[in-house]
Scaffold this active site. Sequence first.
Site, PDB file in Angstrom:
ATOM      1  N   GLU A  91     -28.921  20.050 -77.652  1.00 26.27           N
ATOM      2  CA  GLU A  91     -29.882  20.816 -78.446  1.00 26.27           C
ATOM      3  C   GLU A  91     -29.140  21.962 -79.147  1.00 26.27           C
ATOM      4  O   GLU A  91     -28.296  22.620 -78.529  1.00 26.27           O
ATOM      5  CB  GLU A  91     -30.914  21.366 -77.465  1.00 26.27           C
ATOM      6  CG  GLU A  91     -31.852  22.389 -77.983  1.00 26.27           C
ATOM      7  CD  GLU A  91     -32.647  23.047 -76.851  1.00 26.27           C
ATOM      8  OE1 GLU A  91     -33.599  23.765 -77.173  1.00 26.27           O
ATOM      9  OE2 GLU A  91     -32.318  22.856 -75.660  1.00 26.27           O
ATOM     10  N   ASP A  94     -18.638  30.382 -65.106  1.00 25.61           N
ATOM     11  CA  ASP A  94     -17.671  30.848 -66.115  1.00 25.61           C
ATOM     12  C   ASP A  94     -18.394  31.835 -67.043  1.00 25.61           C
ATOM     13  O   ASP A  94     -18.413  31.674 -68.263  1.00 25.61           O
ATOM     14  CB  ASP A  94     -17.133  29.650 -66.906  1.00 25.61           C
ATOM     15  CG  ASP A  94     -15.937  30.029 -67.776  1.00 25.61           C
ATOM     16  OD1 ASP A  94     -15.414  31.158 -67.645  1.00 25.61           O
ATOM     17  OD2 ASP A  94     -15.531  29.189 -68.605  1.00 25.61           O
TER      18      ASP A  94
HETATM   19  P1  ADP Z   1     -15.924  25.509 -75.943  1.00 25.99           P
HETATM   20  O1  ADP Z   1     -16.305  24.489 -74.904  1.00 25.99           O
HETATM   21  O2  ADP Z   1     -14.965  24.972 -76.944  1.00 25.99           O
HETATM   22  O3  ADP Z   1     -15.488  26.848 -75.358  1.00 25.99           O
HETATM   23  P2  ADP Z   1     -18.615  26.541 -76.393  1.00 25.99           P
HETATM   24  O4  ADP Z   1     -19.508  25.637 -75.609  1.00 25.99           O
HETATM   25  O5  ADP Z   1     -18.318  27.865 -75.800  1.00 25.99           O
HETATM   26  O6  ADP Z   1     -17.262  25.794 -76.796  1.00 25.99           O
HETATM   27  O7  ADP Z   1     -19.291  26.715 -77.828  1.00 25.99           O
HETATM   28  C1  ADP Z   1     -18.608  27.364 -78.898  1.00 25.99           C
HETATM   29  C2  ADP Z   1     -19.547  28.326 -79.613  1.00 25.99           C
HETATM   30  O8  ADP Z   1     -20.638  27.587 -80.175  1.00 25.99           O
HETATM   31  C3  ADP Z   1     -20.202  29.322 -78.669  1.00 25.99           C
HETATM   32  O9  ADP Z   1     -19.450  30.499 -78.590  1.00 25.99           O
HETATM   33  C4  ADP Z   1     -21.557  29.551 -79.265  1.00 25.99           C
HETATM   34  O10 ADP Z   1     -21.496  30.586 -80.222  1.00 25.99           O
HETATM   35  C5  ADP Z   1     -21.868  28.262 -80.000  1.00 25.99           C
HETATM   36  N1  ADP Z   1     -22.781  27.375 -79.215  1.00 25.99           N
HETATM   37  C6  ADP Z   1     -22.573  26.892 -77.979  1.00 25.99           C
HETATM   38  N2  ADP Z   1     -23.584  26.089 -77.592  1.00 25.99           N
HETATM   39  C7  ADP Z   1     -24.456  26.084 -78.635  1.00 25.99           C
HETATM   40  C8  ADP Z   1     -25.717  25.418 -78.873  1.00 25.99           C
HETATM   41  N3  ADP Z   1     -26.249  24.589 -77.972  1.00 25.99           N
HETATM   42  N4  ADP Z   1     -26.325  25.648 -80.046  1.00 25.99           N
HETATM   43  C9  ADP Z   1     -25.759  26.449 -80.974  1.00 25.99           C
HETATM   44  N5  ADP Z   1     -24.589  27.090 -80.829  1.00 25.99           N
HETATM   45  C10 ADP Z   1     -23.944  26.909 -79.670  1.00 25.99           C
END
Ligand code: ADP
Length: 291
Positions: free
Chosen positions: A94, A196
Amino acid sequence: MIDWRALGERLAEALGRPLDSPRATPLAGGDINRAFRLDAGGERFFVKLNRAEREAMFDAEQAGLEALRTSATIRVPEAILVGRDGAQSFIVMEYIELGGRPAPERFAADLAALHGCCAERYGFAGDNTIGSTPQPNAWRDDWLAFWREQRLGHQLELGARRGFDARLLAAGARLQACLERFFVDYRPRPALLHGDLWSGNQGADAAGNPVIFDPACYYGDHEADLAMMELFGHPGERFFAAYREIRPIDPGYARRRDLYNLYHVLNHANLFGGGYAAQASQMIDRLLAQI
Ligand code: ADP
């Protein structure tokens, strides 16, 4: 590059509804993976891509997101699909429009509620990753043994293979041998943790609800989540005051905070090298000086 049209078809199948003309926009910000917003059929999804061998990492992320979501305590993105396409693996979830920070009291209330979800033992249903490092979660009855072996010991072993200096490794072993000194009259309940929880893995949705994402879940001491929030910043006194109103924090937390954060600093030393090994060494010396 991934075939977005094929991914759109698999997503439509998983959701059981048609999704026309998928269009992907790269997003900034991921540490480990490449992130995209996928617009399809008037809906929005969040997609992360990595090499095909990393599919298990996304499976574990999905399991963590589901555990958090099932707790019904704090908002997390709903994971929809994990798979691979040629040389790439992916997770689709989502899309949540993230903007700013939640009120500290709201975040504290949701996190304290999450930490009220407990298991019988410490660990998790499967291993996962912390950053991109494997994180072993085999179930244990004994929290000290879990922290000694599956957290500190695991990182120290990886560090020995990476070439951490002998002094750091010897000091780490001394600390492992006297962990019980930090747990006098304290046995934590196995609480569901994000695992984390640095500031980059939290935010607020458009309505101001706290959102957490990119978890490394396991059941452990709730102090480990609190400590990580203090490692690269500080959630502020309003957060702690509100958290304490719902869930007490043992006075020994101040002594254990570095013990819990040492795991993440060792992990950073394993992942990035640089000054993190020196920081870990200083933390171990400070901890040993306390006993
Ligand atoms: P990684 O696994 O590469 O560290 P993240 O899961 O932290 O990546 O996601 C990268 C960035 O994307 C986050 O810092 C956040 O700003 C954005 N993000 C993460 N999940 C979502 C989501 N479900 N919807 C919109 N933006 C998201």
